[in-house]
Design an enzyme around this catalytic site. Sequence first.
Site, PDB file in Angstrom:
ATOM      1  N   GLU B  60       0.956  -1.401  -0.113  1.00  0.00           N
ATOM      2  CA  GLU B  60       0.026   0.209   0.224  1.00  0.00           C
ATOM      3  C   GLU B  60       1.078   1.245  -0.053  1.00  0.00           C
ATOM      4  OE1 GLU B  60      -0.986  -1.918   1.523  1.00  0.00           O
ATOM      5  OE2 GLU B  60      -2.697  -3.114   1.422  1.00  0.00           O
ATOM      6  N   HIS B 129     -10.461  -4.648   9.718  1.00  0.00           N
ATOM      7  CA  HIS B 129     -11.156  -4.682   8.875  1.00  0.00           C
ATOM      8  C   HIS B 129     -12.374  -3.561   9.065  1.00  0.00           C
ATOM      9  CE1 HIS B 129      -8.316  -7.531   7.883  1.00  0.00           C
ATOM     10  NE2 HIS B 129      -9.094  -6.952   6.482  1.00  0.00           N
TER      11      HIS B 129
END
Lengths: 384, 326
Positions: B60, B129
């Site tokens: 990322e 998450h």
Amino acid sequence: MAQTTAEPDQNAEQAEEAAPDINSARAADGHRWETRDVEDPFDHFGIPAEDARGLLADMLLYRRFEEKAEEAYAIGKIGGFCHLHIGQEAAAAGCIKPLRSEDYVVTAYRDHTQALAKGVEPEAVMAELYGRRDGASGGKGGSMHIFDKSVRFMGGHGIVGGQIPLAAGIGWKVHYREEDEVVVCFMGDAAVNQGAFHETLNMSAIWQLPVIYVVENNAYGMGTAFKRVSKLSVADRGKGYGIPCSSVDGQDVLATYAHFRDLVAGVREQGGPRYVDVQTYRFRGHSMSDPVSGTYRSKAEVKSATEHDDPIALLRDRLMDADELDQEALEEMDADARETASAAADFADESPPPDPEALYTHVWAEVNEHGRLFFDGRDRPEGL
Amino acid sequence: MASMTYRAALNEALREEMERDPDVFLMGEEVAEYDGAYKVSKGLLDEFGERRVVDSPISELGFGGLGVGAAMAGLRPVIEFMTFNFAFLAIDQVINAAAKMYYMSNGQFPMPVVFRGPTGAALQLSAQHSQACETYYAHAPGCKVVTPATPADAKGLLKASIRDDDPVAFMEGELLYNFKGEVPEDDDFVIPLGKAEVKREGADVSIITHGKMLHVALQAANKLEEDGVEAEVLDLRTVRPLDVDAILETVKKTNRAVYLEEGWSFLGVGAQVVTLIQEEAFDWLDAPVLRVTQADVPMPYAKNLEQLAKPNADRVVDACNKVLYR
């Protein structure tokens, strides 16, 4: 000549020999680049004496410029952090001068001389250090954030390793538009321990991005010796990604220039990336607020480096030994460099500070017709 | 009008903008061969090829930063994060590089990059998450934050975000991808950033919200209606730029407000909105402004605990009743 290892999986012993983790600057370690002693260095590196004189003039300018900045910092004309490049001038000249004007350079915060090498005007760099309106970044970036789009000098970035993915992005543009520009990305040796470095090298290799990753390996990340925080040498840290890696004597501008001349041509023709360990040495502290020596390196080490590994002295002596430069010409060259640095400082001194309205400009490239973007409740210029 | 899912609306927006501007490309994990982790990019690889729809490694920070560099060099990247929860790894590049580049270069480098992906909770994905991430990005000058709740808004706002010259954190919702709605068939349907929309009119109390909480707000309004209370629901649609005029307008109309958001309360979007209301519409208020947010805990896994942690319509109804002194 530079020592190149084309593929990463050579045996460790060989690699270690090819790329000593202690660079030549630390005389105590006894390593000496053989190319320091070649008989005709201009012929050896394929650099005419005329061009070598140009590199000497470039490096003298960088030196005098940084000394001027040092002086200005001492009397409070420059604030904040100020990281000088003194001792590492061959890296700026040797890595950047082989580039074309349309090629890109992106770097970390030790960025003054790299900006000069890429063609940013000395006045604009100095005025930026002074925090003035005519600075390369309008006085809003400072020493660590020199930008000049017109010469494709892409900054000046303050987070260790933060510029590395940016270089891949610039390289991605070249790849995307099928152009033939080359990107040179500088970083210090400490940056190879950042995740951004490893993620970016991998992506660059997958997509063969035309980027040359240059580690200015001055052996210290601030006050921590690289070898204390890394098991492998700087050269070896680039391996494992399928990228051709090499090491070069970064105090020898002829060696560095010749190596980059070849690398740049190679990347332009065949694509990239490349990884180069440019072994150099910093003659000053990490920044103006840090000591030159002390707990992390000895006075004797620095003294030895300045005596034996000054890139300017090395080239000067070579030119003089070959009767390609006399004392008078050297003095003239140095006077020019001093004058350019002084003129830059005078210019910076006379440049006004940024207009107070500049506080609010260039926060947003697009001020949308609807909605509020500023929340500080203060008065702002019209239209913001 | 065409009926389509939120997912299809995003897909159309990407396709149209890629057709319109050859500098737009999409990069992220699973976006190409796999058609996107949530199938938002379905079919784009076939249509645009691997130069413009690019599978990245799971890096990322690396590909987030690559997007910033590509924007510096003149492209218009759309960087997909599988979720904004994973984008924490890249936040240095979003905040330190993208949001500050234009300023610290004195306007030399605009940053037309979109970082997009779902934010907030789905179902039982637990602590790492499920986080609503809007506040982190909206906090920094230089970064715009867009949170569409309907297919039409998703399409119109994504197109506007791609065309915007500033970095945009474009925050979707996992639970929204299958949500269907009407989308105008105009082939250049763009919704300007910074324009809130009243999604339901009412005169008694204002429920102000953003992102997928819009649907919770509408449920709450329906419940209140059964009780004879007409709630107005204002969907901010973009968090920054923030449509302060629309906020003040609804408050001046109903004199009572509740802010509903998916994230935590401390320094949340609602905290900013409440501040603005008290600073700029104090005299119009008949009650303190209340907030309904996630419980101040990391998201738990167990179904019952997750339900307790999330904001819901009943909590919104309770808050509305409180500001109505009912």
